[in-house]
Motif scaffolding. Structure first.
Motif, PDB file in Angstrom:
ATOM      1  N   ARG A  28      -2.260  11.620  -2.025  1.00  6.37           N
ATOM      2  CA  ARG A  28      -0.873  11.666  -1.589  1.00  6.37           C
ATOM      3  C   ARG A  28      -0.461  10.475  -0.735  1.00  6.37           C
ATOM      4  O   ARG A  28       0.535  10.526  -0.023  1.00  6.37           O
ATOM      5  N   SER A  29      -1.225   9.388  -0.832  1.00  7.55           N
ATOM      6  CA  SER A  29      -0.831   8.194  -0.092  1.00  7.55           C
ATOM      7  C   SER A  29      -0.816   7.001  -1.050  1.00  7.55           C
ATOM      8  O   SER A  29       0.239   6.520  -1.436  1.00  7.55           O
ATOM      9  N   VAL A  30      -1.994   6.516  -1.442  1.00  9.53           N
ATOM     10  CA  VAL A  30      -2.082   5.495  -2.494  1.00  9.53           C
ATOM     11  C   VAL A  30      -3.208   5.844  -3.445  1.00  9.53           C
ATOM     12  O   VAL A  30      -4.264   6.338  -3.024  1.00  9.53           O
ATOM     13  N   GLU A  31      -2.974   5.523  -4.698  1.00  9.14           N
ATOM     14  CA  GLU A  31      -4.025   5.680  -5.712  1.00  9.14           C
ATOM     15  C   GLU A  31      -5.171   4.736  -5.358  1.00  9.14           C
ATOM     16  O   GLU A  31      -4.954   3.691  -4.764  1.00  9.14           O
ATOM     17  N   PRO A  32      -6.388   5.096  -5.750  1.00  6.72           N
ATOM     18  CA  PRO A  32      -7.522   4.214  -5.454  1.00  6.72           C
ATOM     19  C   PRO A  32      -7.270   2.800  -5.973  1.00  6.72           C
ATOM     20  O   PRO A  32      -6.731   2.628  -7.061  1.00  6.72           O
ATOM     21  N   PHE A  33      -7.639   1.826  -5.172  1.00  9.54           N
ATOM     22  CA  PHE A  33      -7.438   0.426  -5.573  1.00  9.54           C
ATOM     23  C   PHE A  33      -8.676  -0.391  -5.252  1.00  9.54           C
ATOM     24  O   PHE A  33      -9.511   0.017  -4.439  1.00  9.54           O
TER      25      PHE A  33
ATOM     26  N   GLY B 151       6.343  -5.012  -3.434  1.00 13.30           N
ATOM     27  CA  GLY B 151       6.733  -3.781  -4.111  1.00 13.30           C
ATOM     28  C   GLY B 151       7.953  -3.213  -3.437  1.00 13.30           C
ATOM     29  O   GLY B 151       8.363  -3.689  -2.374  1.00 13.30           O
ATOM     30  N   LEU B 152       8.518  -2.198  -4.038  1.00  9.24           N
ATOM     31  CA  LEU B 152       9.693  -1.586  -3.437  1.00  9.24           C
ATOM     32  C   LEU B 152       9.280  -0.740  -2.248  1.00  9.24           C
ATOM     33  O   LEU B 152       8.097  -0.435  -2.055  1.00  9.24           O
ATOM     34  N   LEU B 153      10.294  -0.344  -1.505  1.00  7.55           N
ATOM     35  CA  LEU B 153      10.078   0.596  -0.415  1.00  7.55           C
ATOM     36  C   LEU B 153       9.403   1.857  -0.952  1.00  7.55           C
ATOM     37  O   LEU B 153       9.797   2.376  -1.985  1.00  7.55           O
ATOM     38  N   GLY B 154       8.369   2.311  -0.275  1.00  3.53           N
ATOM     39  CA  GLY B 154       7.716   3.544  -0.711  1.00  3.53           C
ATOM     40  C   GLY B 154       6.763   3.333  -1.872  1.00  3.53           C
ATOM     41  O   GLY B 154       6.275   4.291  -2.455  1.00  3.53           O
ATOM     42  N   SER B 155       6.487   2.059  -2.215  1.00  2.00           N
ATOM     43  CA  SER B 155       5.618   1.823  -3.359  1.00  2.00           C
ATOM     44  C   SER B 155       4.149   1.901  -2.960  1.00  2.00           C
ATOM     45  O   SER B 155       3.276   1.851  -3.802  1.00  2.00           O
ATOM     46  N   GLY B 156       3.876   2.007  -1.665  1.00  2.00           N
ATOM     47  CA  GLY B 156       2.489   2.133  -1.239  1.00  2.00           C
ATOM     48  C   GLY B 156       1.951   0.895  -0.540  1.00  2.00           C
ATOM     49  O   GLY B 156       0.770   0.826  -0.237  1.00  2.00           O
ATOM     50  N   ARG B 157       2.836  -0.070  -0.228  1.00  2.00           N
ATOM     51  CA  ARG B 157       2.369  -1.286   0.452  1.00  2.00           C
ATOM     52  C   ARG B 157       1.871  -0.947   1.845  1.00  2.00           C
ATOM     53  O   ARG B 157       0.752  -1.273   2.222  1.00  2.00           O
ATOM     54  N   THR B 158       2.768  -0.290   2.603  1.00  2.00           N
ATOM     55  CA  THR B 158       2.408   0.059   3.972  1.00  2.00           C
ATOM     56  C   THR B 158       1.190   0.971   3.990  1.00  2.00           C
ATOM     57  O   THR B 158       0.276   0.797   4.792  1.00  2.00           O
ATOM     58  N   GLU B 159       1.168   1.940   3.064  1.00  2.00           N
ATOM     59  CA  GLU B 159       0.046   2.869   2.998  1.00  2.00           C
ATOM     60  C   GLU B 159      -1.257   2.116   2.746  1.00  2.00           C
ATOM     61  O   GLU B 159      -2.289   2.427   3.335  1.00  2.00           O
ATOM     62  N   THR B 160      -1.212   1.085   1.890  1.00  2.00           N
ATOM     63  CA  THR B 160      -2.418   0.314   1.598  1.00  2.00           C
ATOM     64  C   THR B 160      -2.958  -0.355   2.859  1.00  2.00           C
ATOM     65  O   THR B 160      -4.141  -0.223   3.182  1.00  2.00           O
ATOM     66  N   VAL B 161      -2.090  -1.050   3.578  1.00  5.89           N
ATOM     67  CA  VAL B 161      -2.606  -1.760   4.746  1.00  5.89           C
ATOM     68  C   VAL B 161      -3.042  -0.785   5.837  1.00  5.89           C
ATOM     69  O   VAL B 161      -3.985  -1.068   6.581  1.00  5.89           O
TER      70      VAL B 161
ATOM     71  N   LEU C 225      -3.600 -10.522   5.325  1.00  3.41           N
ATOM     72  CA  LEU C 225      -3.087  -9.557   4.356  1.00  3.41           C
ATOM     73  C   LEU C 225      -1.699  -9.191   4.842  1.00  3.41           C
ATOM     74  O   LEU C 225      -1.541  -8.699   5.965  1.00  3.41           O
ATOM     75  N   VAL C 226      -0.699  -9.454   4.017  1.00  2.28           N
ATOM     76  CA  VAL C 226       0.649  -9.319   4.539  1.00  2.28           C
ATOM     77  C   VAL C 226       1.533  -8.498   3.600  1.00  2.28           C
ATOM     78  O   VAL C 226       1.452  -8.631   2.384  1.00  2.28           O
ATOM     79  N   VAL C 227       2.320  -7.627   4.201  1.00  4.23           N
ATOM     80  CA  VAL C 227       3.322  -6.864   3.464  1.00  4.23           C
ATOM     81  C   VAL C 227       4.655  -7.479   3.809  1.00  4.23           C
ATOM     82  O   VAL C 227       4.966  -7.649   4.984  1.00  4.23           O
ATOM     83  N   SER C 228       5.432  -7.841   2.796  1.00  2.00           N
ATOM     84  CA  SER C 228       6.731  -8.407   3.108  1.00  2.00           C
ATOM     85  C   SER C 228       7.722  -8.087   2.011  1.00  2.00           C
ATOM     86  O   SER C 228       7.381  -8.043   0.839  1.00  2.00           O
TER      87      SER C 228
ATOM     88  N   LEU D 262       2.742  -3.576  -6.169  1.00  2.59           N
ATOM     89  CA  LEU D 262       2.566  -2.125  -6.184  1.00  2.59           C
ATOM     90  C   LEU D 262       3.797  -1.443  -6.751  1.00  2.59           C
ATOM     91  O   LEU D 262       4.921  -1.920  -6.587  1.00  2.59           O
ATOM     92  N   ARG D 263       3.543  -0.339  -7.407  1.00  2.00           N
ATOM     93  CA  ARG D 263       4.638   0.481  -7.878  1.00  2.00           C
ATOM     94  C   ARG D 263       4.152   1.925  -7.845  1.00  2.00           C
ATOM     95  O   ARG D 263       3.024   2.215  -8.238  1.00  2.00           O
ATOM     96  N   ASP D 264       5.013   2.813  -7.374  1.00  5.99           N
ATOM     97  CA  ASP D 264       4.679   4.241  -7.359  1.00  5.99           C
ATOM     98  C   ASP D 264       3.304   4.496  -6.762  1.00  5.99           C
ATOM     99  O   ASP D 264       2.491   5.219  -7.343  1.00  5.99           O
ATOM    100  N   ARG D 265       3.044   3.878  -5.647  1.00  2.21           N
ATOM    101  CA  ARG D 265       1.794   4.123  -4.914  1.00  2.21           C
ATOM    102  C   ARG D 265       0.565   3.716  -5.697  1.00  2.21           C
ATOM    103  O   ARG D 265      -0.499   4.316  -5.587  1.00  2.21           O
ATOM    104  N   ARG D 266       0.723   2.712  -6.544  1.00  2.66           N
ATOM    105  CA  ARG D 266      -0.414   2.241  -7.324  1.00  2.66           C
ATOM    106  C   ARG D 266      -0.368   0.723  -7.362  1.00  2.66           C
ATOM    107  O   ARG D 266       0.710   0.135  -7.416  1.00  2.66           O
TER     108      ARG D 266
END
Ligand SMILES: Nc1ncnc2c1ncn2[C@@H]1O[C@H](COP(=O)(O)OP(=O)(O)OP(=O)(O)O)[C@@H](O)[C@H]1O
Ligand SMILES: [Mg+2]
Lengths: 347, 519
Positions: free
Chosen positions: B279-284, B298-308, B461-464, B480-484
């Motif tokens: 429920r956060s990000v798919e395995p990467f 990626g878009l907002l909510g795509s899992g960028r923040t969750e990844t970092v 490693l940067v999210v922007s 990233l898209r859809d938490r993947r």
């Protein structure tokens, strides 16, 4: 949130209040400042204030750091009862003084550990977490004393309550020692910074790598230890343990002492010495009312009045109306831009 | 909406000689500002120039020392936010300041809830909340507590609330800092509609592109003083920057040109295999090599923040493994990450970044101290040296290092947080929207500094949301898209077009797993 303006001016209300209360006592009772030496121990009303104030001052030292982490420990009175009960019972059973002290302090430590784990690991709100032990603690103390008021005759333990060291009564000596050790522990290490950081913003502190659970457990453990010392003093003083009444309501006096000392219940900056000053203000008032011969009922009302004044003096809203250097506005008066009618909710 | 009764000649809002001092800082010094009907007016300046103070003084959060404010020719002096709202001035402050425990709907209508029979009409409130949010394409559960949503979503909700209340004036203090291009476009559409209805909009931003896209005029502040007011059309960008900084901006930083082969030949510093959280990000899988800048797009909510957040241990991964220097490591919490030499500037500066009441010095040394442990305090003298060095290096505007960090301007708080991590000399620095709220001058400085550190072997490693920024300094972009994690662009492949294409290459799965569903 009050922003701590650095500088001595910030401590004025506390020291001012202490001096005012002492002077009031002196007016009521001209002999108030008289001190005499008798049997190698100091006596006098002022010494009495220090001596009687010692348990609350000890509690306040531990409580200060708990409050600085944005917590509160309601169980300290009950912990006093437990530690006192253990000390009296074990002494009565013939244990040696070191064993008695170790057991009492260990009990305080365990109580603190319990509180700390509830707060830090299980993330229960401090007021609820410590309420559990506040209620259960007296039960535990009664189990230890088997429901009796246990008395003892050992002069070794009694020395802690009524003895003296270099003419200074032991309770005062112990308070000074605990205060000094605590101050050293938090100010000579980075613990003080971490306690304040956790109190201001637990999430940010954890994100910066601060070991927040350990910091939290540590302050509750220390608070439990301080309460155990206070419990020992009270038991040693009356040469007995009363599980029902030892330390009863003292948690409130301790919290009051800390708040009067200027540490905010919202956590953050704390001052150990100021909390002790707060405890002394409270005790000086108690003593003064006792000396004046007023009915003890007055005690509570007068106390409430004086506390109100001290707290008002610290209130940022009031400082607005006091004269201040030109251009220097008290920053604390700045209202945070919260959406309207927040109804007291904290943004 | 009330009809205007003032002479039509009077400007909508006329601020004259506004001054405001804080202990030791003259934040505003006799500033004039004029807002006309149907105008979008940019309020610009460096970090700490006084923009937010102007807004807060205008809306009664602070009381002014001097000066006058007239709304349609009538003098006003609101004594608080509420009064400003009654005057039909809607404001979004720089830090989202809604109440996280209340629901989205309650936040939208706080203080003006629809009532029926003396009670709050919850049904009506929900319906109206949905209607208010509708133009923004945000279909969130309006009964959920606000705190559950991302900073960007909260920001949109704050904007929607202010827009809904601003019958005359709308003030937006850096509203786009955490929004992506799409959301900014939506916001601009809303702003243009309001403008056509005669509403005046004050717009604070550090994105000059946005200024030239929507603003009619520009007022520039520097060090609390007015530099000047211009029509946007008459002010070339370079002149604008010179007005803001009081000097020319040095040539833009250009990307580090480490040969890809050189970096790729290095063993990875940190490597993640099948790393993820339900429920956060798919395995990467993710490898980060020393000296490399990896960007997450990626878009907002795509899992960028969750990844970092997983990489830093801020959230705990429940699958996969992490290795650092080839050794398996535990990442149970930020403490583990800090000990491994990671650093992390989170997205939500106020909630997870600053320790507000503590001084700038204490905030800067906090992570270093935490890594050393409480038994080895950094001597006060050394703390001061570190703080002063970074205050100079990053040009943090503060009278001294002892000022509580919460009194600094937003951009300067951000710089202090960066300093906190730079002080630890991290091996891997993770930045979530790092340049949010940082002015153009400081922006260039910071990028230069980061490039220098990367040349020395630090990985980033940067999210922007700023695709140009990503392209300018990263040589590898994970999309990233859809938490993947769906695509990875390297070296020559990195371009704005390719990133946009990768983000959009499939119709987004609307039923995403998170609470936020975007259209
Ligand atoms: N409540 C406060 N108390 C003391 N000083 C303050 C306070 N608020 C702002 N300042 C100071 O006033 C100056 C102007 O700050 P302001 O927040 O207005 O800057 P800004 O132009 O909005 O910057 P940014 O682009 O970083 O948001 C800064 O030096 C800041 O430190
Ligand atoms: Mg600002």
């Amino acid at each position: 949130m009050t922003l701590s303006a650095p500088g001595p001016a910030r401590n004025l209300p506390q020291y001012g209040a202490l001096i005012a209360v002492l002077l009031a006592n002196w007016l009521l009772f001209p002999d108030f400042f008289a001190i005499r030496l008798q049997d190698g121990r100091l006596f006098g009303s002022l010494i009495d204030v220090l001596n009687r104030g010692a348990p609350v001052a000890l509690l306040a030292v531990g409580m200060t750091m708990v409050i600085a982490t944005r917590g509160v420990d309601l169980s300290v009175g009950a912990v006093m009862a437990i530690s006192g009960a253990i000390a009296a019972t074990m002494t009565g059973a013939g244990w040696s003084l070191p064993a008695v002290l170790a057991a009492s302090l260990a009990a305080g430590l365990l109580c603190g550990l319990w509180n700390g784990v509830l707060v830090a690991v299980l993330r229960i709100q401090p007021i609820i977490a410590t309420l559990i032990l506040m209620v259960a603690g007296r039960g535990i103390a009664q189990l230890v004393t088997e429901g009796q008021i246990v008395t003892f005759t050992s002069p070794a333990l009694a020395f802690i309550g009524s003895g003296s060291f270099l003419t200074v009564p032991m309770p005062v000596v112990l308070t000074i020692v605990v205060l000094a050790v605590t101050a050293l522990l938090v100010r000579a290490t980075a613990l003080g910074l971490m306690i304040e950081a956790v109190g201001v913003n637990r999430l940010s502190s954890a994100g910066a790598g601060v070991n927040t659970p350990v910091v939290l457990v540590a302050v509750y453990v220390w608070c439990g230890l301080c309460a155990a010392v206070a419990g020992l003093i009270v038991t040693a003083d009356i040469r007995g343990a009363d599980a029902n009444n030892a330390g009863l309501w003292l948690e409130l006096d301790a919290i009051l002492a800390v708040v009067v000392g200027g540490t905010s219940l919202l956590g953050g900056r704390f001052g150990l010495v100021l909390s002790v000053v707060g405890a002394l203000i409270i005790q000086a008032m108690n003593t003064g009312i006792l000396l004046s011969g007023f009915k003890p009922e007055f005690n509570l009302i007068v106390k409430a009045g004086v506390l109100l004044v001290v707290l008002l003096l610290q209130s940022p809203t009031l400082t607005l109306f006091l004269p201040r250097p030109k251009g220097a506005r008290p920053i604390g008066t700045v209202k945070p831009p919260v959406a309207p009618t927040s109804g007291g909710a904290k943004p | 909406m009330t009809a205007s009764t003032a002479p039509p000649s009077a400007p909508l809002l006329a601020i004259r000689g506004l001054s405001k001092a804080f202990l030791g800082v003259q934040a505003l010094d006799g500033v004039d500002f004029t807002l006309r009907h149907g105008e979008i007016h940019a309020l610009l300046g460096e970090n700490g120039a006084g923009k937010s103070t102007l807004i807060k003084t205008l809306t009664g959060v602070y009381q002014r020392d001097n000066g006058t404010v007239a709304l349609e020719g009538r003098e006003i002096a609101p004594r608080g936010v509420e009064e400003a709202q009654r005057l039909h001035i809607g404001t979004v402050y720089q830090e989202v300041n809604l109440l996280p425990n209340l629901s989205v709907a309650e936040n939208l209508f706080l203080g003006r809830q629809p009532m029926r029979w003396g009670l709050v009409d919850r049904g009506a409130m929900r319906r109206r909340a949905r209607a208010v949010l509708q133009p923004y394409g945000l279909s969130v559960d309006v009964t959920a507590p606000l705190g559950r949503f991302s900073v960007a979503t909260q920001q949109i909700i704050a904007i929607a609330r202010a827009v809904d209340m601003s019958a005359k004036v709308l003030i937006l203090d850096e509203p786009t800092a955490s929004l992506d291009a799409q959301e900014v476009a939506v916001l601009f559409k809303v702003m243009r509609t309001l403008r056509s209805r005669g509403i005046g909009i004050v717009f604070v931003t550090h994105f000059l592109d946005q200024v030239y896209e929507v603003c009619d005029s520009i007022t520039v502040l520097r060090n609390g003083r007015l530099v000047g007011e211009r029509r946007t059309a008459d002010l070339p960008r370079l002149d604008l920057v010179a007005m803001m900084l009081g000097r020319e901006l040095e040539a833009a930083a250009h990307r580090i040109d480490l040969g890809p082969a050189e970096v790729d030949s290095r063993p990875p510093l940190a490597s993640f295999k099948g790393f993820g959280k339900a429920r956060s990000v798919e395995p990467f899988d993710l490898d980060i090599r020393p000296g490399e800048v990896v960007a997450l797009a990626g878009l907002l909510g795509s899992g960028r923040t969750e990844t970092v957040r997983l990489v830093f241990g801020m959230d705990r991964a429940d699958r996969g493994e992490a290795t650092v220097d080839g050794r398996a490591v535990r990442l149970k919490g930020p403490r583990d990450a800090v000990r491994l030499g990671f650093g992390f500037c989170p997205e939500d500066r106020k909630k997870e970044g600053i320790v507000g009441e503590l001084s700038v010095r204490e905030n800067i040394i906090l992570a270093l101290q935490a890594r050393q442990g409480w038994l080895k305090p950094i001597p006060r003298r050394r703390q001061e040296e570190i703080a002063d060095r970074f205050i100079r290096l990053l040009d943090i505007r503060t009278p001294d290092a002892e000022r509580p960090i919460q009194l600094l301007s937003g951009g300067n708080q951000q710089k202090a947080l960066l300093a906190r991590w730079l002080a630890t000399e991290p091996r891997l620095l993770i930045l979530d929207e790092p340049t949010r709220g940082i002015d153009v001058g400081a922006h260039a400085e910071i990028i230069r500094l980061i490039e220098r550190l990367c040349a020395d072997g630090m990985a980033l490693l940067v999210v922007s949301s700023e695709l140009e920024e990503i392209v300018a300094y990263s040589r590898r972009v994970v999309v990233l898209r859809d938490r993947r994690h769906v695509a990875e662009l390297r070296g020559g492949e990195v371009s704005v077009e390719r990133i946009v294409a990768a983000i959009a290459s499939e119709t987004p799965n609307v039923a995403g797993s998170g609470a936020e569903v975007r259209q």
